[in-house]
Write a protein that holds these residues in place. Structure first.
Motif: not given
Length: 81
Positions: A50-67
């Motif tokens: 669950v933690v690894r998937e949550a981290v992956a989602v947040m990092l993808a969102d950071l890459q896609d949406n930046g600020a």
């Protein structure tokens, strides 16, 4: 390899480890999420997954949406005086 539970996903071997400290409340919320995934969605996974998937989602969102990403917004909010 699976744990034999319906809806279980294959386990993946990981070669790196970090230690993360969480509050008792955060750990309880994580456990509730894990149980809800199993009971309501038929997805049997451990807390680490669950933690690894949550981290992956947040990092993808950071890459896609930046600020405008959720991570930046939450960290800014939490760092405000």
């Amino acid at each position: 390899m699976t744990d034999g539970s319906p809806g279980a996903t294959p386990r993946q071997k990981h070669d790196a480890k970090i230690t993360v400290y969480v509050s008792g409340e955060e750990l309880l919320a994580l456990e509730h999420a894990r149980l809800a995934l199993r009971a309501q969605h038929g997805v049997a996974v451990d807390r680490g997954r669950v933690v690894r998937e949550a981290v992956a989602v947040m990092l993808a969102d950071l890459q896609d949406n930046g600020a405008d990403s959720m991570l930046v917004r939450r960290l800014r909010r939490d760092s405000e005086p």
